[in-house]
Design a protein around this motif. Structure first.
Motif, short mmCIF file in Angstrom:
data_model
loop_
_atom_site.label_atom_id
_atom_site.label_comp_id
_atom_site.label_asym_id
_atom_site.label_seq_id
_atom_site.Cartn_x
_atom_site.Cartn_y
_atom_site.Cartn_z
N ILE A 194 38.36 -15.28 -35.16
CA ILE A 194 37.03 -15.13 -35.76
C ILE A 194 36.61 -13.68 -35.54
O ILE A 194 36.61 -13.19 -34.41
CB ILE A 194 36.00 -16.07 -35.11
N PHE A 195 36.24 -12.99 -36.61
CA PHE A 195 35.85 -11.59 -36.52
C PHE A 195 34.33 -11.47 -36.49
O PHE A 195 33.65 -11.91 -37.41
CB PHE A 195 36.42 -10.79 -37.70
N GLU A 196 33.83 -10.91 -35.41
CA GLU A 196 32.39 -10.67 -35.28
C GLU A 196 32.09 -9.28 -35.83
O GLU A 196 32.47 -8.28 -35.24
CB GLU A 196 31.97 -10.75 -33.81
N GLU A 197 31.41 -9.23 -36.97
CA GLU A 197 31.07 -7.93 -37.55
C GLU A 197 29.93 -7.26 -36.81
O GLU A 197 29.69 -6.06 -36.93
CB GLU A 197 30.73 -8.10 -39.03
N GLN A 198 29.18 -8.04 -36.06
CA GLN A 198 28.12 -7.53 -35.19
C GLN A 198 28.13 -8.35 -33.91
O GLN A 198 28.77 -9.38 -33.84
CB GLN A 198 26.76 -7.68 -35.88
N ARG A 199 27.47 -7.85 -32.88
CA ARG A 199 27.43 -8.57 -31.61
C ARG A 199 26.73 -9.91 -31.80
O ARG A 199 25.60 -9.97 -32.29
CB ARG A 199 26.74 -7.74 -30.53
N MET A 200 27.41 -11.00 -31.41
CA MET A 200 26.89 -12.34 -31.66
C MET A 200 26.48 -13.08 -30.39
O MET A 200 25.87 -14.14 -30.45
CB MET A 200 27.95 -13.17 -32.39
N GLY A 201 26.87 -12.55 -29.21
CA GLY A 201 26.56 -13.25 -27.98
C GLY A 201 27.57 -14.37 -27.71
O GLY A 201 28.40 -14.70 -28.56
N THR A 202 27.49 -14.95 -26.52
CA THR A 202 28.48 -15.95 -26.11
C THR A 202 28.33 -17.29 -26.81
O THR A 202 29.23 -18.12 -26.75
CB THR A 202 28.42 -16.16 -24.59
N ALA A 203 27.20 -17.51 -27.49
CA ALA A 203 27.02 -18.75 -28.26
C ALA A 203 26.95 -18.48 -29.75
O ALA A 203 27.39 -19.30 -30.56
CB ALA A 203 25.78 -19.50 -27.80
N GLY A 204 26.40 -17.34 -30.14
CA GLY A 204 26.22 -17.03 -31.56
C GLY A 204 27.51 -17.04 -32.35
O GLY A 204 27.53 -17.42 -33.52
N ALA A 205 28.60 -16.61 -31.72
CA ALA A 205 29.89 -16.56 -32.42
C ALA A 205 30.35 -17.95 -32.86
O ALA A 205 31.14 -18.09 -33.80
CB ALA A 205 30.95 -15.91 -31.54
#
Length: 348
Positions: free
Chosen positions: A196-207
């Motif tokens: 899963i590619f996080e294009e912005q910082r998502m946090g430990t749950a947001g991803a």
């Protein structure tokens, strides 16, 4: 762990009851518990035969033939610990109990030697910048730093694979190409890996809101910069047996005040404590979550795991802790990285 309901007996059960359970469950053992589910002992075919030879019959109580000092393993014991106990005692299965002797399950040794592949997903958060470990992380993402001559993330993946958890999801961002080039599809390590590619910082749950295929079974979430010997299978069983929506692994943390603490009320000194030690539980960065928890995570927003747990607590959901007694180290700073390399061979 095996479902233990079919193996349970009460102390006032008959030998006939015991034989029916041993025969039906096909595990060569019955587990005797009290009304609070505390393990009182075990009963095998051999125990029953000895009882019959002593004059008991099928309608006799099992009370006099219960083996009251069985070998057990604790919920905190690692796979290696349990195997060592079993091999030394030549056992085929070991009851698993908590710190109070409450029966939680039973472990079959054959499963430890050859664990069955499980469908639960393992989601590893490996997209952090690792700023506190610079300059080591200038060109290498923190989970790929070598400890014990292999990347931290490789040890994590291999530990999950040991317990049969082979469906791995890596949430990547910083220097993601380094991680992808090393692990590829995971087949070289005996697992299946998706990214899963996080294009912005998502946090430990947001991803988790970016998951393409939503889990249908409880799933693990773990930070990718940890080294631990936790028994992941026990965490899984603990989560399910407590009907938990979210289970957080916690670690006891001691802090000693370096001064004498003066307790005061209305300017009057009540007492003086010399360098007292305070104990806290801190999050260990390892979680077991049920699928319905995903409904509480906003889409494409930064969202941390503590925020998620606080929301669930406010809504009075069943959120529990799983105390870690095993080796655990969060490699966030240079001194911890050095410590990890010093301890790795002994621990792993």
């Amino acid at each position: 762990m095996q479902n233990i309901e079919k193996l349970k007996l009460q102390q006032n059960s008959t030998i006939k009851n015991a034989l029916e359970i041993i025969d039906k469950a096909a595990m060569q053992i019955a587990l005797v518990v009290d009304e609070n589910n505390k393990l009182l002992g075990t009963l095998t075919d051999g125990d029953i035969r000895r009882g019959l030879l002593q004059g008991l019959d099928l309608n006799s109580s099992i009370e006099s033939i219960i083996f009251k000092t069985p070998t057990v393993a604790k919920i905190s014991d690692t796979k290696e610990d349990i195997l060592k106990i079993a091999l030394a005692k030549k056992l085929h299965q070991i009851p698993i109990v908590d710190a109070n002797g409450k029966l939680l399950g039973i472990k079959e040794i054959d499963e430890l030697i050859k664990p069955k592949e499980k469908i639960n997903k393992v989601i590893l958060m490996v997209g952090g910048l690792g700023t506190r470990l610079r300059p080591l992380t200038d060109n290498t993402p923190k989970p790929m730093l070598k400890v014990g001559n292999k990347p931290i993330l490789q040890t994590i993946v291999e530990k999950f694979a040991e317990y049969g958890y082979a469906n791995i999801v890596l949430c990547v961002n910083y220097k993601s190409d380094v991680i992808q080039d090393f692990f590829k599809d995971g087949s070289e390590f005996g697992v299946n890996i998706e990214y899963i590619f996080e294009e912005q910082r998502m946090g430990t749950a947001g991803a988790l809101s970016l998951l393409k295929n939503k889990p249908t079974e409880p799933f693990f979430v773990m930070n990718g910069d940890l080294l631990t010997n936790v028994n992941f299978e026990h965490l899984d069983s603990y989560h399910i047996s407590n009907n938990s929506m979210g289970t957080m692994c916690v670690r006891e943390y001691d802090f000693q005040v370096p001064y004498g603490v003066v307790n005061i009320k209305d300017s009057k000194i009540l007492s003086i404590e010399e360098k007292p030690t305070h104990k806290f539980f801190v999050s260990a960065g390892i979680y077991m979550l049920s699928p319905e928890i995903l409904e509480y995570i906003p889409q494409n927003e930064f969202y941390d795991m503590p925020t998620l747990f606080e929301k669930l607590i406010s809504e009075e959901k069943n959120i529990i802790s799983f105390p870690l007694r095993e080796y655990w180290l969060d490699i966030g700073r240079l001194e911890e990285y050095k410590k990890a390399n010093e301890e790795y061979d002994e621990v792993f």
